[in-house]
Design a protein around this motif. Structure first.
Motif, PDB file in Angstrom:
ATOM      1  N   GLU A 113     108.892  -4.279  62.540  1.00  0.00           N
ATOM      2  CA  GLU A 113     108.008  -5.221  61.849  1.00  0.00           C
ATOM      3  C   GLU A 113     107.230  -4.472  60.944  1.00  0.00           C
ATOM      4  OE1 GLU A 113     105.910  -7.763  64.911  1.00  0.00           O
ATOM      5  OE2 GLU A 113     108.073  -8.730  65.470  1.00  0.00           O
ATOM      6  N   GLN A 114     106.269  -3.645  61.271  1.00  0.00           N
ATOM      7  CA  GLN A 114     105.451  -2.553  60.304  1.00  0.00           C
ATOM      8  C   GLN A 114     106.426  -2.096  59.408  1.00  0.00           C
ATOM      9  OE1 GLN A 114     103.271  -0.212  63.027  1.00  0.00           O
ATOM     10  NE2 GLN A 114     101.946  -1.704  63.889  1.00  0.00           N
ATOM     11  N   HIS A 115     107.439  -1.711  59.588  1.00  0.00           N
ATOM     12  CA  HIS A 115     108.226  -1.154  58.597  1.00  0.00           C
ATOM     13  C   HIS A 115     108.681  -2.158  57.706  1.00  0.00           C
ATOM     14  CE1 HIS A 115     111.398   1.580  56.786  1.00  0.00           C
ATOM     15  NE2 HIS A 115     112.098   0.819  57.078  1.00  0.00           N
ATOM     16  N   LEU A 116     109.249  -3.329  58.119  1.00  0.00           N
ATOM     17  CA  LEU A 116     109.649  -4.279  57.317  1.00  0.00           C
ATOM     18  C   LEU A 116     108.693  -4.754  56.359  1.00  0.00           C
ATOM     19  CD1 LEU A 116     112.086  -6.564  56.512  1.00  0.00           C
ATOM     20  CD2 LEU A 116     111.162  -7.783  58.422  1.00  0.00           C
ATOM     21  N   VAL A 117     107.186  -4.999  56.902  1.00  0.00           N
ATOM     22  CA  VAL A 117     106.146  -5.341  55.888  1.00  0.00           C
ATOM     23  C   VAL A 117     105.908  -4.431  54.968  1.00  0.00           C
ATOM     24  CG1 VAL A 117     103.739  -5.882  55.925  1.00  0.00           C
ATOM     25  CG2 VAL A 117     105.089  -6.724  57.886  1.00  0.00           C
ATOM     26  N   PHE A 118     105.937  -3.210  55.371  1.00  0.00           N
ATOM     27  CA  PHE A 118     105.730  -2.086  54.182  1.00  0.00           C
ATOM     28  C   PHE A 118     106.684  -1.983  53.403  1.00  0.00           C
ATOM     29  CE2 PHE A 118     106.801   2.143  52.876  1.00  0.00           C
ATOM     30  CZ  PHE A 118     105.802   2.393  52.385  1.00  0.00           C
ATOM     31  N   MET A 119     108.230  -2.289  53.667  1.00  0.00           N
ATOM     32  CA  MET A 119     109.171  -2.266  52.623  1.00  0.00           C
ATOM     33  C   MET A 119     108.910  -3.512  51.637  1.00  0.00           C
ATOM     34  SD  MET A 119     110.755   0.629  53.101  1.00  0.00           S
ATOM     35  CE  MET A 119     112.141   0.443  52.158  1.00  0.00           C
ATOM     36  N   VAL A 123     108.279  -3.059  47.689  1.00  0.00           N
ATOM     37  CA  VAL A 123     109.182  -3.426  46.737  1.00  0.00           C
ATOM     38  C   VAL A 123     108.620  -4.279  45.631  1.00  0.00           C
ATOM     39  CG1 VAL A 123     111.424  -4.778  46.415  1.00  0.00           C
ATOM     40  CG2 VAL A 123     111.453  -2.906  48.121  1.00  0.00           C
ATOM     41  N   HIS A 124     107.859  -5.090  46.162  1.00  0.00           N
ATOM     42  CA  HIS A 124     106.944  -5.883  45.248  1.00  0.00           C
ATOM     43  C   HIS A 124     106.174  -5.375  44.510  1.00  0.00           C
ATOM     44  CE1 HIS A 124     109.098  -9.736  46.762  1.00  0.00           C
ATOM     45  NE2 HIS A 124     108.677  -9.522  47.844  1.00  0.00           N
ATOM     46  N   GLN A 125     105.679  -4.291  44.904  1.00  0.00           N
ATOM     47  CA  GLN A 125     104.626  -3.502  44.028  1.00  0.00           C
ATOM     48  C   GLN A 125     105.345  -2.819  43.026  1.00  0.00           C
ATOM     49  OE1 GLN A 125     102.557  -0.780  46.799  1.00  0.00           O
ATOM     50  NE2 GLN A 125     100.990  -2.386  47.508  1.00  0.00           N
ATOM     51  N   MET A 126     106.782  -2.366  43.181  1.00  0.00           N
ATOM     52  CA  MET A 126     107.321  -1.470  42.494  1.00  0.00           C
ATOM     53  C   MET A 126     107.769  -2.450  41.185  1.00  0.00           C
ATOM     54  SD  MET A 126     107.528   1.579  43.105  1.00  0.00           S
ATOM     55  CE  MET A 126     105.689   1.141  43.796  1.00  0.00           C
ATOM     56  N   LYS A 127     108.082  -3.653  41.480  1.00  0.00           N
ATOM     57  CA  LYS A 127     108.539  -4.694  40.427  1.00  0.00           C
ATOM     58  C   LYS A 127     107.256  -4.866  39.346  1.00  0.00           C
ATOM     59  CE  LYS A 127     111.676  -7.598  43.288  1.00  0.00           C
ATOM     60  NZ  LYS A 127     111.850  -8.987  43.901  1.00  0.00           N
ATOM     61  N   LEU A 163     115.351  -4.060  49.897  1.00  0.00           N
ATOM     62  CA  LEU A 163     114.639  -5.199  50.255  1.00  0.00           C
ATOM     63  C   LEU A 163     115.619  -6.256  51.311  1.00  0.00           C
ATOM     64  CD1 LEU A 163     112.106  -6.904  50.119  1.00  0.00           C
ATOM     65  CD2 LEU A 163     113.019  -8.228  48.181  1.00  0.00           C
ATOM     66  N   TYR A 164     116.904  -6.267  50.811  1.00  0.00           N
ATOM     67  CA  TYR A 164     117.806  -7.151  51.356  1.00  0.00           C
ATOM     68  C   TYR A 164     118.091  -6.158  52.727  1.00  0.00           C
ATOM     69  CZ  TYR A 164     118.242 -10.759  48.323  1.00  0.00           C
ATOM     70  OH  TYR A 164     117.982 -12.131  47.456  1.00  0.00           O
ATOM     71  N   THR A 165     118.254  -4.877  52.614  1.00  0.00           N
ATOM     72  CA  THR A 165     118.792  -4.289  53.760  1.00  0.00           C
ATOM     73  C   THR A 165     117.588  -4.299  54.662  1.00  0.00           C
ATOM     74  OG1 THR A 165     119.863  -2.456  52.472  1.00  0.00           O
ATOM     75  CG2 THR A 165     119.211  -1.697  54.441  1.00  0.00           C
ATOM     76  N   ALA A 166     116.285  -4.329  54.450  1.00  0.00           N
ATOM     77  CA  ALA A 166     115.298  -4.437  55.521  1.00  0.00           C
ATOM     78  C   ALA A 166     115.385  -5.957  55.997  1.00  0.00           C
ATOM     79  CB  ALA A 166     113.751  -4.237  54.675  1.00  0.00           C
ATOM     80  N   ARG A 167     115.775  -6.737  55.293  1.00  0.00           N
ATOM     81  CA  ARG A 167     115.716  -8.199  55.849  1.00  0.00           C
ATOM     82  C   ARG A 167     116.754  -8.500  56.780  1.00  0.00           C
ATOM     83  NH1 ARG A 167     114.575 -11.359  50.176  1.00  0.00           N
ATOM     84  NH2 ARG A 167     112.253 -11.096  50.250  1.00  0.00           N
ATOM     85  N   LEU A 168     117.879  -7.463  56.702  1.00  0.00           N
ATOM     86  CA  LEU A 168     119.019  -8.050  57.855  1.00  0.00           C
ATOM     87  C   LEU A 168     118.576  -7.995  59.194  1.00  0.00           C
ATOM     88  CD1 LEU A 168     121.887  -5.695  56.533  1.00  0.00           C
ATOM     89  CD2 LEU A 168     121.864  -8.085  56.648  1.00  0.00           C
ATOM     90  N   ASP A 169     117.548  -7.315  59.674  1.00  0.00           N
ATOM     91  CA  ASP A 169     117.079  -7.120  61.000  1.00  0.00           C
ATOM     92  C   ASP A 169     116.715  -8.647  61.437  1.00  0.00           C
ATOM     93  OD1 ASP A 169     118.058  -4.706  61.515  1.00  0.00           O
ATOM     94  OD2 ASP A 169     116.277  -3.918  61.115  1.00  0.00           O
ATOM     95  N   ARG A 170     116.063  -9.391  60.395  1.00  0.00           N
ATOM     96  CA  ARG A 170     115.391 -10.809  60.681  1.00  0.00           C
ATOM     97  C   ARG A 170     116.233 -11.679  59.859  1.00  0.00           C
ATOM     98  NH1 ARG A 170     108.975 -10.301  60.381  1.00  0.00           N
ATOM     99  NH2 ARG A 170     109.120 -12.224  61.571  1.00  0.00           N
ATOM    100  N   PHE A 171     117.377 -11.647  59.748  1.00  0.00           N
ATOM    101  CA  PHE A 171     118.389 -12.427  59.089  1.00  0.00           C
ATOM    102  C   PHE A 171     118.271 -13.881  59.371  1.00  0.00           C
ATOM    103  CE2 PHE A 171     122.234 -14.549  57.890  1.00  0.00           C
ATOM    104  CZ  PHE A 171     122.383 -14.161  56.418  1.00  0.00           C
ATOM    105  N   GLU A 172     118.067 -14.132  60.618  1.00  0.00           N
ATOM    106  CA  GLU A 172     117.975 -15.601  61.247  1.00  0.00           C
ATOM    107  C   GLU A 172     116.719 -16.283  60.809  1.00  0.00           C
ATOM    108  OE1 GLU A 172     116.140 -12.918  64.232  1.00  0.00           O
ATOM    109  OE2 GLU A 172     118.009 -12.998  62.963  1.00  0.00           O
TER     110      GLU A 172
END
Length: 324
Positions: A113-119, A123-127, A163-172
């Protein structure tokens, strides 16, 4: 029952040896004992053995059942089995394992969860700097701006893949199935890659009727179609070629086909193109290849309930089919 007998095979073997030695010892000692006495001793010891086996089985029958049958739920695994010392010891061992692995799992989940929040934040900061650079491009000469814009588009797509790869673990927690218009989604994908189509001199050919709808998640469907189209563009060499995107209705199903005229895939790589990080022989010739695009397509399709297949011939292009 099978496990019970397997456990007592050594005991039965030793017992067989023992009852064979008694008449042998009588014979060697030269004692002329009647055969009936020997038989009586054999039957008596057999009865004692049988009583022991029956007692042992009924004392540990719940333990044997748990070991032989798969458990329906974790709660059943942690229930006491019986009062026998060995069963109590096994129960305590399972409880200690359960507590240990639960603690490890919770720690791993917190880390994920910490890794997902960081990613997500990264990503949003890089945008933000990407948006600033795009604004600054308006002040540059057209030739220089086009080159920088092409690299920015690559960077944006790379960040989107992260971003989408990081979201796969919480896809549901991040999808909503609804009836989406297929042609509209495909138009959005083609439009977002318009500059890449133009720079490569490739023409998109859409053969999807207006109003055709499929049940999917619009955001994830757009993402996986974008991976397929970008793959087709990256592996199509030479101008004047075409990427065909067509849809065919099959009763209650719908088949979407993306066909390119690219370099194709060697036969040996076809079974592994959906594996993560696998680029294959042709993919190694292109530094942009990450081996993640088709893997993400396969993963997202599996979670959305769609079927994806791929056919390719070296030098004759590749066809990716989605079945809704």
């Amino acid at each position: 029952m099978k496990l019970f007998w397997k456990e007592h095979v050594p005991l039965l073997l030793f017992y067989s040896v023992q009852v064979s030695l008694v008449p042998l010892l009588y014979w060697l000692a030269g004692e002329g004992r009647p055969f009936s006495i020997v038989l009586y001793g054999f039957l008596l010891s057999t009865v004692v053995l049988a009583l022991y086996l029956i007692y042992h089985y009924y004392q540990h029958r719940e333990l044997y059942r748990r070991l032989e049958e798969p458990l329906a739920a974790q709660e059943e695994m942690l229930q006491p089995m019986d009062e026998a010392p060995i069963s109590v010891a096994v129960h305590e061992l399972l409880r200690s394992y359960d507590l240990y692995f639960k603690a490890q799992l919770q720690q791993q989940q917190r880390g994920n969860e910490q890794h997902l929040v960081f990613m997500n934040r990264w990503v949003h900061q890089m945008k933000t700097p990407i948006s600033v650079i795009q604004l600054l491009l308006q002040e540059l000469e057209e030739s220089a701006a086009d080159s920088i814009q092409e690299e920015l588009d690559r960077l944006s797509k790379g960040l989107e893949m992260v971003l989408y790869t990081a979201r796969l673990d919480r896809f549901e927690h991040d999808f909503s199935v609804e009836a989406v218009e297929l042609r509209q989604i495909v138009n959005q994908v083609v439009s977002s890659n318009r500059k890449l189509f133009i720079s490569k001199g490739i023409t998109p050919l859409l053969q999807i009727r207006e109003g055709l709808k499929v049940y999917s998640d619009a955001k994830w469907l757009r993402f996986l179609l974008d991976q397929i189209v970008v793959n087709a563009l990256n592996y199509t060499v030479g101008t004047g070629k075409m990427i065909s995107i067509s849809a065919e209705e099959l009763g209650n199903s719908c088949k979407l086909t993306v066909q390119d005229q690219g370099i194709g895939i060697v036969k040996e790589d076809l079974n592994r193109v959906f594996h993560p990080y696998y680029t294959g022989e042709r993919g190694r010739q292109y530094y942009e290849s990450t081996g993640m695009g088709l893997y993400l397509v396969k993963e997202v399709c599996g979670r959305l309930g769609h079927e994806v297949t791929l056919q390719s011939k070296l030098g004759a292009g590749t066809t990716v089919t989605l079945l809704f």
